[in-house]
Design a protein around this motif. Structure first.
Motif, PDB file in Angstrom:
ATOM      1  N   ALA A 279       0.713  -1.320  -0.084  1.00 48.35           N
ATOM      2  CA  ALA A 279      -0.015  -0.099  -0.187  1.00 48.35           C
ATOM      3  C   ALA A 279       0.932   1.166   0.088  1.00 48.35           C
ATOM      4  CB  ALA A 279      -0.936  -0.076   1.122  1.00 48.35           C
ATOM      5  N   ALA A 280       1.741   1.228   0.764  1.00 52.90           N
ATOM      6  CA  ALA A 280       2.785   2.508   0.957  1.00 52.90           C
ATOM      7  C   ALA A 280       3.487   2.569  -0.450  1.00 52.90           C
ATOM      8  CB  ALA A 280       3.752   2.334   1.993  1.00 52.90           C
ATOM      9  N   PHE A 281       4.032   1.420  -0.972  1.00 46.95           N
ATOM     10  CA  PHE A 281       4.626   1.406  -2.396  1.00 46.95           C
ATOM     11  C   PHE A 281       3.772   2.079  -3.364  1.00 46.95           C
ATOM     12  CE2 PHE A 281       5.640  -0.367  -6.457  1.00 46.95           C
ATOM     13  CZ  PHE A 281       6.838  -0.105  -6.754  1.00 46.95           C
ATOM     14  N   ILE A 282       2.516   1.813  -3.422  1.00 44.26           N
ATOM     15  CA  ILE A 282       1.659   2.295  -4.570  1.00 44.26           C
ATOM     16  C   ILE A 282       1.296   3.512  -4.333  1.00 44.26           C
ATOM     17  CG2 ILE A 282      -0.675   2.037  -5.443  1.00 44.26           C
ATOM     18  CD1 ILE A 282      -0.466  -0.983  -4.760  1.00 44.26           C
ATOM     19  N   ALA A 283       1.121   3.975  -3.129  1.00 45.54           N
ATOM     20  CA  ALA A 283       0.981   5.356  -2.758  1.00 45.54           C
ATOM     21  C   ALA A 283       1.875   6.341  -3.118  1.00 45.54           C
ATOM     22  CB  ALA A 283       0.569   5.717  -1.062  1.00 45.54           C
TER      23      ALA A 283
ATOM     24  N   ILE B 173       4.487   5.811  -5.429  1.00 46.02           N
ATOM     25  CA  ILE B 173       4.635   5.557  -6.860  1.00 46.02           C
ATOM     26  C   ILE B 173       3.690   6.677  -7.360  1.00 46.02           C
ATOM     27  CG2 ILE B 173       4.424   4.476  -8.890  1.00 46.02           C
ATOM     28  CD1 ILE B 173       7.081   3.897  -7.554  1.00 46.02           C
ATOM     29  N   ASN B 174       2.628   6.636  -6.939  1.00 48.30           N
ATOM     30  CA  ASN B 174       1.466   7.521  -7.580  1.00 48.30           C
ATOM     31  C   ASN B 174       1.755   9.008  -7.049  1.00 48.30           C
ATOM     32  OD1 ASN B 174      -0.173   5.580  -8.684  1.00 48.30           O
ATOM     33  ND2 ASN B 174      -1.332   5.103  -6.942  1.00 48.30           N
ATOM     34  N   LYS B 175       2.502   9.186  -6.200  1.00 47.19           N
ATOM     35  CA  LYS B 175       2.841  10.548  -5.487  1.00 47.19           C
ATOM     36  C   LYS B 175       3.882  11.130  -6.352  1.00 47.19           C
ATOM     37  CE  LYS B 175       4.912  12.919  -1.599  1.00 47.19           C
ATOM     38  NZ  LYS B 175       5.480  12.651  -0.258  1.00 47.19           N
ATOM     39  N   GLN B 176       4.862  10.124  -6.612  1.00 49.95           N
ATOM     40  CA  GLN B 176       6.162  10.712  -7.349  1.00 49.95           C
ATOM     41  C   GLN B 176       5.938  10.643  -8.795  1.00 49.95           C
ATOM     42  OE1 GLN B 176       9.996   9.374  -6.177  1.00 49.95           O
ATOM     43  NE2 GLN B 176       9.340   8.782  -4.239  1.00 49.95           N
ATOM     44  N   THR B 177       4.863  10.203  -9.317  1.00 48.64           N
ATOM     45  CA  THR B 177       4.706  10.072 -10.900  1.00 48.64           C
ATOM     46  C   THR B 177       3.249  10.656 -10.979  1.00 48.64           C
ATOM     47  OG1 THR B 177       3.864   7.877 -10.990  1.00 48.64           O
ATOM     48  CG2 THR B 177       6.172   7.923 -10.950  1.00 48.64           C
ATOM     49  N   ASP B 178       2.677  11.439 -10.210  1.00 47.02           N
ATOM     50  CA  ASP B 178       1.471  12.014 -10.609  1.00 47.02           C
ATOM     51  C   ASP B 178       0.445  11.191 -10.835  1.00 47.02           C
ATOM     52  OD1 ASP B 178       2.346  14.680  -9.563  1.00 47.02           O
ATOM     53  OD2 ASP B 178       3.028  15.082 -11.461  1.00 47.02           O
ATOM     54  N   GLY B 179       0.330   9.838 -10.402  1.00 45.23           N
ATOM     55  CA  GLY B 179      -0.625   8.898 -10.716  1.00 45.23           C
ATOM     56  C   GLY B 179      -0.405   8.494 -12.273  1.00 45.23           C
TER      57      GLY B 179
ATOM     58  N   GLU C 233      10.424   3.518   0.769  1.00 46.26           N
ATOM     59  CA  GLU C 233      11.743   3.276   0.413  1.00 46.26           C
ATOM     60  C   GLU C 233      11.801   2.685  -1.097  1.00 46.26           C
ATOM     61  OE1 GLU C 233      13.832   3.411   4.804  1.00 46.26           O
ATOM     62  OE2 GLU C 233      13.604   1.762   3.807  1.00 46.26           O
ATOM     63  N   ALA C 234      11.431   1.594  -1.143  1.00 45.69           N
ATOM     64  CA  ALA C 234      10.991   0.738  -2.189  1.00 45.69           C
ATOM     65  C   ALA C 234      10.713   1.558  -3.538  1.00 45.69           C
ATOM     66  CB  ALA C 234      10.130  -0.675  -2.449  1.00 45.69           C
ATOM     67  N   ALA C 235       9.662   2.627  -3.177  1.00 44.71           N
ATOM     68  CA  ALA C 235       9.137   3.367  -4.394  1.00 44.71           C
ATOM     69  C   ALA C 235      10.207   4.128  -4.847  1.00 44.71           C
ATOM     70  CB  ALA C 235       8.053   4.114  -3.850  1.00 44.71           C
ATOM     71  N   ASP C 236      10.939   4.793  -3.738  1.00 40.86           N
ATOM     72  CA  ASP C 236      12.108   5.731  -4.176  1.00 40.86           C
ATOM     73  C   ASP C 236      13.114   5.099  -4.940  1.00 40.86           C
ATOM     74  OD1 ASP C 236      11.090   7.789  -2.843  1.00 40.86           O
ATOM     75  OD2 ASP C 236      12.034   7.370  -1.093  1.00 40.86           O
ATOM     76  N   ALA C 237      13.626   3.949  -4.597  1.00 42.18           N
ATOM     77  CA  ALA C 237      14.467   3.074  -5.255  1.00 42.18           C
ATOM     78  C   ALA C 237      14.134   2.524  -6.752  1.00 42.18           C
ATOM     79  CB  ALA C 237      14.848   1.496  -4.524  1.00 42.18           C
ATOM     80  N   CYS C 238      12.728   2.595  -6.866  1.00 37.84           N
ATOM     81  CA  CYS C 238      12.355   1.964  -8.319  1.00 37.84           C
ATOM     82  C   CYS C 238      12.505   3.213  -9.062  1.00 37.84           C
ATOM     83  CB  CYS C 238      10.805   1.478  -8.124  1.00 37.84           C
ATOM     84  SG  CYS C 238      10.803  -0.149  -7.623  1.00 37.84           S
ATOM     85  N   ILE C 239      11.979   4.237  -8.706  1.00 39.22           N
ATOM     86  CA  ILE C 239      12.115   5.461  -9.537  1.00 39.22           C
ATOM     87  C   ILE C 239      13.516   5.662  -9.838  1.00 39.22           C
ATOM     88  CG2 ILE C 239      11.763   8.056  -9.545  1.00 39.22           C
ATOM     89  CD1 ILE C 239       8.935   6.438  -9.480  1.00 39.22           C
ATOM     90  N   SER C 240      14.398   5.745  -8.907  1.00 37.82           N
ATOM     91  CA  SER C 240      15.716   6.166  -8.837  1.00 37.82           C
ATOM     92  C   SER C 240      16.592   5.158 -10.095  1.00 37.82           C
ATOM     93  CB  SER C 240      16.544   6.044  -7.775  1.00 37.82           C
ATOM     94  OG  SER C 240      16.111   6.929  -7.041  1.00 37.82           O
ATOM     95  N   ILE C 241      16.247   3.798  -9.812  1.00 42.08           N
ATOM     96  CA  ILE C 241      16.989   2.764 -10.694  1.00 42.08           C
ATOM     97  C   ILE C 241      16.376   2.807 -12.103  1.00 42.08           C
ATOM     98  CG2 ILE C 241      15.498   0.783 -10.065  1.00 42.08           C
ATOM     99  CD1 ILE C 241      19.392   0.775 -10.370  1.00 42.08           C
ATOM    100  N   THR C 242      15.098   3.037 -12.253  1.00 38.56           N
ATOM    101  CA  THR C 242      14.372   3.355 -13.450  1.00 38.56           C
ATOM    102  C   THR C 242      15.219   4.484 -14.383  1.00 38.56           C
ATOM    103  OG1 THR C 242      12.459   2.344 -12.794  1.00 38.56           O
ATOM    104  CG2 THR C 242      12.417   3.517 -14.662  1.00 38.56           C
ATOM    105  N   LYS C 243      15.297   5.435 -13.568  1.00 40.90           N
ATOM    106  CA  LYS C 243      15.798   6.655 -14.416  1.00 40.90           C
ATOM    107  C   LYS C 243      17.151   6.451 -14.676  1.00 40.90           C
ATOM    108  CE  LYS C 243      12.751  10.206 -12.252  1.00 40.90           C
ATOM    109  NZ  LYS C 243      12.731  11.395 -11.315  1.00 40.90           N
ATOM    110  N   LEU C 244      18.131   5.749 -13.921  1.00 43.26           N
ATOM    111  CA  LEU C 244      19.358   5.337 -14.244  1.00 43.26           C
ATOM    112  C   LEU C 244      19.290   4.430 -15.552  1.00 43.26           C
ATOM    113  CD1 LEU C 244      22.453   5.391 -13.698  1.00 43.26           C
ATOM    114  CD2 LEU C 244      21.990   3.460 -12.062  1.00 43.26           C
ATOM    115  N   HIS C 245      18.528   3.588 -15.592  1.00 37.05           N
ATOM    116  CA  HIS C 245      18.454   2.757 -16.630  1.00 37.05           C
ATOM    117  C   HIS C 245      18.000   3.356 -17.732  1.00 37.05           C
ATOM    118  CE1 HIS C 245      18.784  -1.557 -15.438  1.00 37.05           C
ATOM    119  NE2 HIS C 245      18.920  -1.098 -14.204  1.00 37.05           N
TER     120      HIS C 245
END
Length: 163
Positions: free
Chosen positions: A35-39, A41-47, A144-156
């Protein structure tokens, strides 16, 4: 080997897509991570990103499902969450090593990041105190997992541009 570039992991609208695998063992606690991951991710990517959730019975089932999901080419990253407890026997050590080694191998084999929000506390007791503590801790792990996903995706994405 099934290498997938970041061009393959955008959904049809061009947004990131993530897979979350959650073990149902202690699901009332582990679900807080999802639930926290989804929230977050939605927050950081504007849904504008997609999260697909996959339930598995326990942690040992995570690596195979992670491999199948990573191979689809649909996801920017795969996240696994579980609570592997020490119930007074040493089996949890074997389970923890097998799961973490498995998800590490998946990302090396597929080129898709597989992140772990798998906790392996020693001396977990199904008491109100531990239940409350780990329920809250999994919320933090989801963010933290959401932050890491966004970061690693941008790096890729950057690495794909320079390849």
């Amino acid at each position: 080997m099934n290498q997938i570039t970041n061009q393959d992991v955008k959904n049809k609208e061009g947004n990131m897509s993530f897979a979350m695998i959650q073990a149902k063992w202690h699901g009332d606690i582990v679900g807080n991570c999802t639930a926290a991951f989804i929230a977050e991710i939605n927050k950081q990517t504007d849904g504008m990103s997609n999260v697909d959730v996959f339930d598995v019975p326990g942690a040992l089932e995570i690596p195979l499902i992670a491999k199948k999901l990573a191979r689809t080419g649909k996801y920017s990253a795969v996240v696994a969450t579980a609570l592997i407890v020490d119930g007074g026997i040493y089996r949890h050590d074997f389970v923890s090593h097998a799961v973490i080694d498995g998800v590490m191998q998946v990302q090396l084999d597929t080129g898709i990041p597989v992140l772990s929000a798998i906790l392996t506390p020693h001396h977990f007791h199904n008491s109100d105190e531990h239940h409350s503590f780990f329920s809250e801790h999994f919320k933090t792990k989801g963010q933290e997992a959401a932050d890491a996903c966004i970061s690693i995706t941008k790096l890729h994405e950057k690495l794909t541009l320079i390849e």
